[in-house]
Design a protein around this motif. Structure first.
Motif, PDB file in Angstrom:
ATOM      1  N   SER A   6     -11.939 -64.803 -15.032  1.00 28.36           N
ATOM      2  CA  SER A   6     -10.521 -64.555 -14.848  1.00 28.36           C
ATOM      3  C   SER A   6     -10.036 -63.535 -15.866  1.00 28.36           C
ATOM      4  O   SER A   6     -10.285 -63.671 -17.067  1.00 28.36           O
ATOM      5  CB  SER A   6      -9.748 -65.875 -14.997  1.00 28.36           C
ATOM      6  OG  SER A   6      -8.374 -65.635 -15.136  1.00 28.36           O
ATOM      7  N   TYR A  83     -17.319 -64.794  -1.188  1.00 29.40           N
ATOM      8  CA  TYR A  83     -16.833 -63.595  -0.517  1.00 29.40           C
ATOM      9  C   TYR A  83     -16.849 -62.449  -1.523  1.00 29.40           C
ATOM     10  O   TYR A  83     -16.646 -62.649  -2.724  1.00 29.40           O
ATOM     11  CB  TYR A  83     -15.403 -63.806   0.002  1.00 29.40           C
ATOM     12  CG  TYR A  83     -15.280 -64.915   1.017  1.00 29.40           C
ATOM     13  CD1 TYR A  83     -16.014 -64.884   2.196  1.00 29.40           C
ATOM     14  CD2 TYR A  83     -14.426 -65.992   0.802  1.00 29.40           C
ATOM     15  CE1 TYR A  83     -15.903 -65.903   3.125  1.00 29.40           C
ATOM     16  CE2 TYR A  83     -14.306 -67.017   1.733  1.00 29.40           C
ATOM     17  CZ  TYR A  83     -15.044 -66.962   2.892  1.00 29.40           C
ATOM     18  OH  TYR A  83     -14.944 -67.970   3.809  1.00 29.40           O
ATOM     19  N   SER A  85     -14.796 -59.766  -1.821  1.00 27.25           N
ATOM     20  CA  SER A  85     -13.548 -59.147  -2.252  1.00 27.25           C
ATOM     21  C   SER A  85     -12.516 -60.201  -2.643  1.00 27.25           C
ATOM     22  O   SER A  85     -12.619 -61.372  -2.285  1.00 27.25           O
ATOM     23  CB  SER A  85     -12.971 -58.270  -1.144  1.00 27.25           C
ATOM     24  OG  SER A  85     -12.681 -59.056  -0.009  1.00 27.25           O
ATOM     25  N   ARG A  86     -11.527 -59.756  -3.404  1.00 26.07           N
ATOM     26  CA  ARG A  86     -10.390 -60.586  -3.746  1.00 26.07           C
ATOM     27  C   ARG A  86      -9.166 -59.692  -3.797  1.00 26.07           C
ATOM     28  O   ARG A  86      -9.279 -58.468  -3.907  1.00 26.07           O
ATOM     29  CB  ARG A  86     -10.571 -61.280  -5.096  1.00 26.07           C
ATOM     30  CG  ARG A  86     -10.758 -60.351  -6.274  1.00 26.07           C
ATOM     31  CD  ARG A  86     -10.507 -61.071  -7.580  1.00 26.07           C
ATOM     32  NE  ARG A  86      -9.109 -61.421  -7.722  1.00 26.07           N
ATOM     33  CZ  ARG A  86      -8.675 -62.481  -8.392  1.00 26.07           C
ATOM     34  NH1 ARG A  86      -9.528 -63.299  -8.949  1.00 26.07           N
ATOM     35  NH2 ARG A  86      -7.390 -62.736  -8.495  1.00 26.07           N
ATOM     36  N   SER A  88      -5.832 -58.435  -5.710  1.00 20.85           N
ATOM     37  CA  SER A  88      -5.212 -58.396  -7.029  1.00 20.85           C
ATOM     38  C   SER A  88      -3.764 -58.853  -6.903  1.00 20.85           C
ATOM     39  O   SER A  88      -3.192 -58.898  -5.806  1.00 20.85           O
ATOM     40  CB  SER A  88      -5.257 -56.976  -7.593  1.00 20.85           C
ATOM     41  OG  SER A  88      -4.401 -56.123  -6.845  1.00 20.85           O
ATOM     42  N   HIS A 140       0.589 -67.858   1.206  1.00 21.63           N
ATOM     43  CA  HIS A 140      -0.569 -67.395   1.973  1.00 21.63           C
ATOM     44  C   HIS A 140      -0.230 -67.187   3.450  1.00 21.63           C
ATOM     45  O   HIS A 140      -0.782 -66.285   4.092  1.00 21.63           O
ATOM     46  CB  HIS A 140      -1.739 -68.349   1.794  1.00 21.63           C
ATOM     47  CG  HIS A 140      -2.427 -68.178   0.477  1.00 21.63           C
ATOM     48  ND1 HIS A 140      -3.315 -67.154   0.221  1.00 21.63           N
ATOM     49  CD2 HIS A 140      -2.313 -68.856  -0.694  1.00 21.63           C
ATOM     50  CE1 HIS A 140      -3.745 -67.227  -1.023  1.00 21.63           C
ATOM     51  NE2 HIS A 140      -3.141 -68.255  -1.603  1.00 21.63           N
ATOM     52  N   VAL A 150      -6.563 -64.149   2.328  1.00 22.43           N
ATOM     53  CA  VAL A 150      -7.367 -64.742   1.254  1.00 22.43           C
ATOM     54  C   VAL A 150      -8.090 -65.968   1.789  1.00 22.43           C
ATOM     55  O   VAL A 150      -9.280 -66.159   1.540  1.00 22.43           O
ATOM     56  CB  VAL A 150      -6.475 -65.128   0.052  1.00 22.43           C
ATOM     57  CG1 VAL A 150      -7.299 -65.889  -1.000  1.00 22.43           C
ATOM     58  CG2 VAL A 150      -5.848 -63.893  -0.563  1.00 22.43           C
ATOM     59  N   ARG A 151      -7.367 -66.781   2.548  1.00 25.11           N
ATOM     60  CA  ARG A 151      -7.934 -68.035   3.069  1.00 25.11           C
ATOM     61  C   ARG A 151      -8.797 -67.732   4.285  1.00 25.11           C
ATOM     62  O   ARG A 151      -8.395 -67.925   5.426  1.00 25.11           O
ATOM     63  CB  ARG A 151      -6.825 -69.015   3.433  1.00 25.11           C
ATOM     64  CG  ARG A 151      -5.924 -69.399   2.286  1.00 25.11           C
ATOM     65  CD  ARG A 151      -4.943 -70.494   2.679  1.00 25.11           C
ATOM     66  NE  ARG A 151      -4.099 -70.105   3.814  1.00 25.11           N
ATOM     67  CZ  ARG A 151      -3.230 -70.924   4.414  1.00 25.11           C
ATOM     68  NH1 ARG A 151      -3.095 -72.156   3.981  1.00 25.11           N
ATOM     69  NH2 ARG A 151      -2.491 -70.501   5.419  1.00 25.11           N
ATOM     70  N   GLY A 178      -5.508 -65.406  -5.580  1.00 28.59           N
ATOM     71  CA  GLY A 178      -5.935 -64.266  -4.769  1.00 28.59           C
ATOM     72  C   GLY A 178      -7.435 -64.123  -4.671  1.00 28.59           C
ATOM     73  O   GLY A 178      -7.941 -63.217  -4.035  1.00 28.59           O
ATOM     74  N   GLY A 179      -8.162 -65.028  -5.335  1.00 25.01           N
ATOM     75  CA  GLY A 179      -9.611 -64.921  -5.386  1.00 25.01           C
ATOM     76  C   GLY A 179     -10.337 -65.873  -4.458  1.00 25.01           C
ATOM     77  O   GLY A 179      -9.739 -66.485  -3.559  1.00 25.01           O
ATOM     78  N   ASN A 180     -11.634 -66.015  -4.712  1.00 26.09           N
ATOM     79  CA  ASN A 180     -12.502 -66.798  -3.833  1.00 26.09           C
ATOM     80  C   ASN A 180     -12.738 -68.198  -4.396  1.00 26.09           C
ATOM     81  O   ASN A 180     -13.871 -68.635  -4.565  1.00 26.09           O
ATOM     82  CB  ASN A 180     -13.839 -66.070  -3.654  1.00 26.09           C
ATOM     83  CG  ASN A 180     -13.640 -64.661  -3.127  1.00 26.09           C
ATOM     84  OD1 ASN A 180     -12.684 -64.407  -2.405  1.00 26.09           O
ATOM     85  ND2 ASN A 180     -14.531 -63.756  -3.486  1.00 26.09           N
TER      86      ASN A 180
END
Length: 220
Positions: A6, A83, A85-86, A88, A140, A150-151, A178-180
């Protein structure tokens, strides 16, 4: 506590360490202004516990609503997804503001904040988590409405299973940025049941806890 890849936790730790190493004696508020240049969400890691970031006026301020000690009965299970990508924080903000229902979200935010403050005052962690999930779900849904997803499918599957868990009386809630990563939050009352449910459904998880801000342990 789980270790996360992070930017906000990394920068909070870095500036805390530099402040101590060079004996700069900066306050947390001063460190916040530096760390936020690298990550706009650094305040939550710098202060630890549960924080409120206020962006209505400059400079941005961060207030700790509850310490890690006050949240010691909150239990977290983090489930990573692989995954590539994420999103930002900048991408999330630029996208979500284009949704036609974004003004309604803005009106709800003070209500959610007050609900969380009231629940903390009553030591009602379940209400805190339910309100947090409501806010996250709304965010989301708006992002997905403008094509920022994202989901993804496997993450949605876990979200649906968490909702199924609640229908069985196991009170757990999902937290997603915003991440995995999905973090499933509950209390000590339901901790074992959540762990058993996740294991039964073959979800790999990492047990975590609400952390404090960064601390200097030793320079040796």
């Amino acid at each position: 506590m789980c270790i996360r890849d992070s930017s906000d936790s990394g920068l909070a730790a870095l500036f805390t360490a530099l402040n101590d190493l060079f004996e700069l004696n900066h306050t947390k508020e001063e460190l916040l202004s530096y760390s936020m240049q690298g990550s706009e969400s650094a305040g939550r890691s710098l202060f630890g516990g549960l924080t409120l970031t206020s962006v209505q006026t400059l400079p941005v301020t961060v207030t700790q609503l509850a310490s890690e000690e006050e949240l010691k009965f909150m239990k977290l299970f983090s489930v990573p997804f692989h995954y590539r990508s994420r999103l930002s924080a900048d991408e999330i903000h630029k996208g979500i503001v284009t949704h036609p229902n974004f003004p309604q979200r803005i009106k709800k935010i003070p209500i959610w904040i007050q609900q969380i403050k009231d629940a903390l005052r009553k030591k009602d962690l379940i209400k805190v988590l339910a309100t947090a999930e409501e806010n996250i779900r709304n965010a989301h849904e708006l992002l997905e409405g403008v094509g920022l997803v994202v989901r993804k499918s496997e993450m949605m599957k876990l979200c649906q299973e968490i909702e199924s868990m609640r229908r069985e009386g196991i009170l757990a809630y999902y937290l997603i940025g915003g991440g995995n990563l999905i973090t499933i939050a509950t209390t000590t009352t339901y901790e074992k049941e959540v762990a058993n449910y996740l294991s039964k459904q073959n979800w790999q998880y990492y047990p975590c806890k609400v952390a404090s801000g960064p601390k200097i342990i030793s320079w040796e």
